[in-house]
Design an enzyme around this catalytic site. Structure first.
Site, PDB file in Angstrom:
ATOM      1  N   ASN A   9       0.722 -44.004  -9.437  1.00 53.86           N
ATOM      2  CA  ASN A   9       1.210 -43.011  -8.472  1.00 53.86           C
ATOM      3  C   ASN A   9       2.638 -43.423  -8.135  1.00 53.86           C
ATOM      4  OD1 ASN A   9       1.799 -41.418  -6.289  1.00 53.86           O
ATOM      5  ND2 ASN A   9       0.311 -42.381  -4.902  1.00 53.86           N
ATOM      6  N   LYS A  11       4.817 -41.968  -6.435  1.00 56.27           N
ATOM      7  CA  LYS A  11       5.288 -41.514  -5.117  1.00 56.27           C
ATOM      8  C   LYS A  11       6.700 -40.915  -5.256  1.00 56.27           C
ATOM      9  CE  LYS A  11       2.189 -44.805  -3.032  1.00 56.27           C
ATOM     10  NZ  LYS A  11       1.825 -45.620  -1.887  1.00 56.27           N
ATOM     11  N   HIS A  95      -4.199 -38.051  -0.673  1.00 48.15           N
ATOM     12  CA  HIS A  95      -3.622 -39.393  -0.516  1.00 48.15           C
ATOM     13  C   HIS A  95      -3.349 -39.649   0.968  1.00 48.15           C
ATOM     14  CE1 HIS A  95      -0.841 -42.737  -0.631  1.00 48.15           C
ATOM     15  NE2 HIS A  95      -1.358 -43.021  -1.814  1.00 48.15           N
ATOM     16  N   GLU A  97      -0.959 -40.890   2.510  1.00 51.29           N
ATOM     17  CA  GLU A  97       0.380 -40.508   2.986  1.00 51.29           C
ATOM     18  C   GLU A  97       0.449 -39.007   3.243  1.00 51.29           C
ATOM     19  OE1 GLU A  97       2.533 -42.482  -0.165  1.00 51.29           O
ATOM     20  OE2 GLU A  97       1.774 -44.374   0.638  1.00 51.29           O
ATOM     21  N   GLU A 167      -8.917 -46.011  -1.167  1.00 51.68           N
ATOM     22  CA  GLU A 167      -7.667 -46.690  -0.827  1.00 51.68           C
ATOM     23  C   GLU A 167      -7.641 -46.989   0.666  1.00 51.68           C
ATOM     24  OE1 GLU A 167      -4.432 -45.719  -3.960  1.00 51.68           O
ATOM     25  OE2 GLU A 167      -4.375 -44.164  -2.446  1.00 51.68           O
ATOM     26  N   GLY A 173       0.711 -50.419   0.013  1.00 52.64           N
ATOM     27  CA  GLY A 173       2.116 -50.782   0.146  1.00 52.64           C
ATOM     28  C   GLY A 173       2.363 -51.949   1.088  1.00 52.64           C
ATOM     29  N   SER A 212      -2.185 -52.118  -3.029  1.00 55.37           N
ATOM     30  CA  SER A 212      -1.575 -53.392  -3.410  1.00 55.37           C
ATOM     31  C   SER A 212      -2.237 -54.051  -4.625  1.00 55.37           C
ATOM     32  CB  SER A 212      -1.532 -54.357  -2.219  1.00 55.37           C
ATOM     33  OG  SER A 212      -0.767 -53.794  -1.167  1.00 55.37           O
ATOM     34  N   GLY A 234       3.248 -49.248  -5.991  1.00 59.60           N
ATOM     35  CA  GLY A 234       4.426 -50.070  -6.280  1.00 59.60           C
ATOM     36  C   GLY A 234       4.430 -50.719  -7.659  1.00 59.60           C
TER      37      GLY A 234
HETATM   38  P1  PGA Z   1       0.319 -49.501  -3.581  1.00 55.50           P
HETATM   39  O1  PGA Z   1      -0.026 -47.932  -3.406  1.00 55.50           O
HETATM   40  O2  PGA Z   1      -0.248 -49.921  -4.909  1.00 55.50           O
HETATM   41  O3  PGA Z   1       1.824 -49.553  -3.545  1.00 55.50           O
HETATM   42  O4  PGA Z   1      -0.316 -50.205  -2.442  1.00 55.50           O
HETATM   43  C1  PGA Z   1      -1.261 -47.415  -3.849  1.00 55.50           C
HETATM   44  C2  PGA Z   1      -1.320 -45.946  -3.536  1.00 55.50           C
HETATM   45  O5  PGA Z   1      -0.807 -45.529  -2.485  1.00 55.50           O
HETATM   46  O6  PGA Z   1      -1.883 -45.159  -4.326  1.00 55.50           O
END
Ligand code: PGA
Length: 250
Positions: A9, A11, A95, A97, A167, A173, A212, A234
């Site tokens: 992803n 983002k 998601h 976010e 998640e 993140g 993460s 990330g």
């Molecule tokens: P992250 O994000 O691996 O940066 O923690 C995962 C996600 O939001 O799908």
């Protein structure tokens, strides 16, 4: 046996140049990815570029969001048929976010989920609790509520053609990954909820962990019996790191 799946992803990251390099490097490393299905979800405007670069590869691509509406006066939105036009396999819905920053409610996520399936694509349904919800002991309640919104409106049969991503919001993140045991417990809970309605569908659906995930922790997470791969933020922006995660289930 469920095939492992790792989806990046991206983002709101990337540029034409950066994506070109990232995809070239991922493609170059795919020979050593033997078991895992792989996908990437770039920002909408780079779907054409992604499609052009990945067309003849084993890597699928998808979008990070979609409108529940088919067409019309929805300034700034992207419809399902537009994503079909660019060969998307997956669409991420719900998601955290989107839920926390853009007001995507459980009901709206269920509408998006339905629209994606009606368009012949596979929704990646994200669920997960916040730090406060976990501290209060409400993890299962929250995940069940998020899942139920889809189950009650779309029915258990819809789960046969989707991917679920657990998640925990506190792990996204933050560098703070759930332990394999913490993640496994919630994955098993999710599969159990689905099994209560249809055990064959529950057994078949891929449930990804996200939050993460890195090259250094993917192997232990993916070794858990109900964790079928990852949704990667990330670490999906660095080719070598992403490939290490894709090789973890070998
Ligand atoms: P992250 O994000 O691996 O940066 O923690 C995962 C996600 O939001 O799908």
């Amino acid at each position: 046996m469920r095939q492992p799946l790792v989806v990046g992803n991206w983002k709101m990251n990337g540029s034409r140049q950066v994506n070109q390099t990232l995809l070239t490097e991922i493609l170059a490393g795919m020979d050593s990815v033997t078991r895992c299905q792989v996908g990437v979800c770039p920002p909408f405007v780079y779907l054409a570029q992604t499609q052009a670069q990945l067309a003849d590869s084993r890597i699928a691509w998808g979008a990070q969001n979609v409108s529940p509406h088919a067409a019309g006066a929805y300034t700034g939105e992207i419809a399902v048929n537009m994503l079909q036009d660019f060969g998307c396999t997956y669409v991420i819905v719900g998601h955290s976010e989107r839920r926390s920053l853009y007001g995507d409610t459980d009901a709206l996520v269920a509408e998006k989920f339905a629209a994606v399936q009606a368009g012949g694509m596979i929704p990646i349904l994200c669920v997960g609790e916040t730090d406060a919800e976990r501290e209060a002991g409400h993890t299962e309640q929250v995940v069940q509520r998020q899942l139920s919104a889809v189950l009650t409106s779309q029915g258990i049969a819809s789960i046969a053609n989707c991917v679920i991503a657990y998640e925990p919001v506190w792990a996204i993140g933050t560098g703070k990954t759930a332990t394999p045991e913490q993640a496994q417990a919630v994955h098993a809970f999710i599969r159990g909820l689905l099994a209560a309605e249809d055990s064959a569908i529950a057994e078949k659906v891929q449930i990804l962990y996200g939050g993460s995930v890195k090259g250094s922790n993917a192997t232990e997470l993916f070794a858990m019996s109900d964790i079928d791969g990852g949704l990667i933020g990330g670490a999906a922006l660095k080719a070598e790191e992403f490939l290490t995660i894709c090789r973890a289930p070998e």
